[in-house]
Enzyme design. Sequence first.
Site, PDB file in Angstrom:
ATOM      1  CB  CYS A  64      -0.264 -16.508  10.581  1.00  0.00           C
ATOM      2  SG  CYS A  64       0.120 -15.542  12.055  1.00  0.00           S
ATOM      3  CG  HIS A 419      -1.718 -18.731  14.483  1.00  0.00           C
ATOM      4  ND1 HIS A 419      -0.778 -18.604  13.485  1.00  0.00           N
ATOM      5  CD2 HIS A 419      -2.617 -19.656  14.041  1.00  0.00           C
ATOM      6  CE1 HIS A 419      -1.083 -19.420  12.489  1.00  0.00           C
ATOM      7  NE2 HIS A 419      -2.194 -20.067  12.799  1.00  0.00           N
TER       8      HIS A 419
END
Length: 775
Positions: A64, A419
Amino acid sequence: MGSFLRSFRHNGGSTAPSVGAVPAKKEPQPPPMTPLEKRLLDMGPIREDGSDKFYGMENYGNTCYCNSILQCLYYSVPFREAVINYPTRTPIESLEAALAKSLRYPNPNAQLEAEAQAEKQKAANAQRPGMPPNPQQKPEDKDSPEYKKKMALQTLPLLETQNNASSYGMSESLFTSLKDIFESVVGSQSRIGIIRPQQFLEVLRRDHEMFRTAMHQDAHEFLNLLLNEVVANVEAEASKQPPIEKSLPAPETADSVDQSSSTGSKTPNTTRWVHELFEGLLTSETQCLTCEKVSQRDEVFLDLSVDLEQHSSVTSCLRKFSAEEMLCERNKFHCDNCGGLQEAEKRMKIKRLPRILALHLKRFKYTEDLQRLQKLFHRVVYPYHLRLFNTTDDAEDPDRLYELYAVVVHIGGGPYHGHYVAIIKTEDRGWLLFDDEMVEPVDKNYVKNFFGDKPGLACAYVLFYQETTLEAVLKEQEQENMDSNLAATDANDTILKQNGFPQSPLAHVHSASQIPSHEDNLRPNGLRRAPTAPQLSTHHEHGDPESAPFSPLSPLSPLSPLSPLSQTPPVPPVPERVTTVATPPKNDALAKKERAREEKERKAAEKEREKAEKLRRKEQEARMKENQRREEAELKAALEMSKASKAEEDRRLSHENGKEKQGGSLSRLKRGSKSLSHRLGKDKETRSVSSDLPPVPIPEHSTLSQTGPTSEQQQQQQQQQSPPNHDQPPNSPQLGKPTIREDEQVNHKDSKHERTGHGKWRSFSLRKKSFSILS
């Protein structure tokens, strides 16, 4: 009417299948439209620059960090154009031919087939006698990001990039892999889809060992590495090319050379495009506190990292970045002039600002107690528009105005897990959230949720600002105001809808041409709303039937018989100001006029308030001046009275002192002799037993010649008149005691007499003289 509707519905739905007919195959229903697809409905033809493409990126396990940074770089217009145009722009025909092999469209029935296969497997397991029934699984949350990502992979086209470095005339590198991604998106004929950056990740892991593991990586470190790699790849490729001849091009090729240069052809000047976009220049000034010599050193930067403080802003963090720093103790400065370590002051100044400012907020700080990095959840406010100033004297540009166009957000409690997502402002589709495979539109205020003080673990980590102008900012604000007004108008229209039809602004007005027809009587009345509050009506005087209000609920009911035209109530007169229905442009014009009028009234009211405030201040100043003058007059009068009383007191004291000086010692002797003679006369009256002669009267005002005997003669006369006392010797001091007590009585009587003539102080002086004489 109800029977008519029932028969109509019955006839409409009476098409039953015939006996023995084969049932039609159930057609698969298309998946519902996503919010992004709804926003892209009104877009025109596909653009050639790729600004109208919105692709997600597949996550290959903790990638990510890469997806969020690549999305931010793609939607930077100058960076995307520079990558696509260097060394040359691939023809669109070649891109389409390559995409025909790499672009794969998923089967639209794949989801239905997967669900049908799951149902068959479930039924087969239930029919087996020895198999326990499967526990019921919870239904998936269709609003969760995981479900949306899974649906995107199943429904959207997948774009797989391949190595096309040979077509660019370059060796495979991180830059060529980045160019493959950008060109694939630009050349695709679909506005939405998912990119598979597998080939880019393979090159990244091949050249850099730290990214070969599946561990959580830092997005800022990846951004810095990617920009430096792009610079290194471009400069290395440019150094392999032979130098360009200095001869002028032929006339027939001049246009082609200009065109190639403008599109980013391979020339020595075009290799600096990364520096021109992201590179800034800092000046480090260090002043030795011993010799006061100032040394300067220039440093280039591709991104700016700033320390954070609780409850601060980006502006204050940048101000602290340029603040003076003391170099002392273990961090002393080596001064070349002094030849050793000395205490010094250091300051960082911005000499040149970049066109694209990548601002890194240092959320991760090393702590000595924990011996590891810790995330800082400080509240740091970042503005939509940022103005920075060059703080050096020889700066090229004094200041620069930036606008926020991308935010990389870290979601997690620490630097080793979490994330990354990206929130990016597109050219004409507003703000979009890029979360790996999922792309969703968000509101502008959604960007404010990541200052660091909101519940959760999401904080802004990297901010991307791009250069803009004041005119562009004002134009954008005007467009936002127009959009908000249109949205408010649409909301009002939605609220006013009744029975599926929009409510007209003149729905409460009934003209004479509105005659109910037979078809209107047959219209169903199932969704009619009854008012829950009393209707507002005007008061009608004298019971005039023609002025009675006409209620919206007064038209003939469908269940009532048709009434003749003569039985319809009279229509009230229509005001002239509502005779025509305003169209949306007129509504906008009226809204603008209303806003202008409100603005004018506000300015007039503000001027009135300022005028009243000025008048109030003027009156207050006048009152203050009047009070000051009155106080000064009172103070002056008090001073005059004090001076007058002081002069009167001085005159009185000088008059008394003058009388005393005129008499001198003789006057004191006169007062003393008078008192003594008066006292001796009183003693004669009290003590004389044998003598019958009356006491000699002493005049009240006697001169020195009338006083007669001296003090010795008075003592002898007193001894002769008083009887001898045989108990005590003649020279005993007890002889004076009764004289003193009697003298006190005499003095008490004389004091009253003296007060009337010469005041109370004279009697005191007489007593004092008498005591001094007798003693």
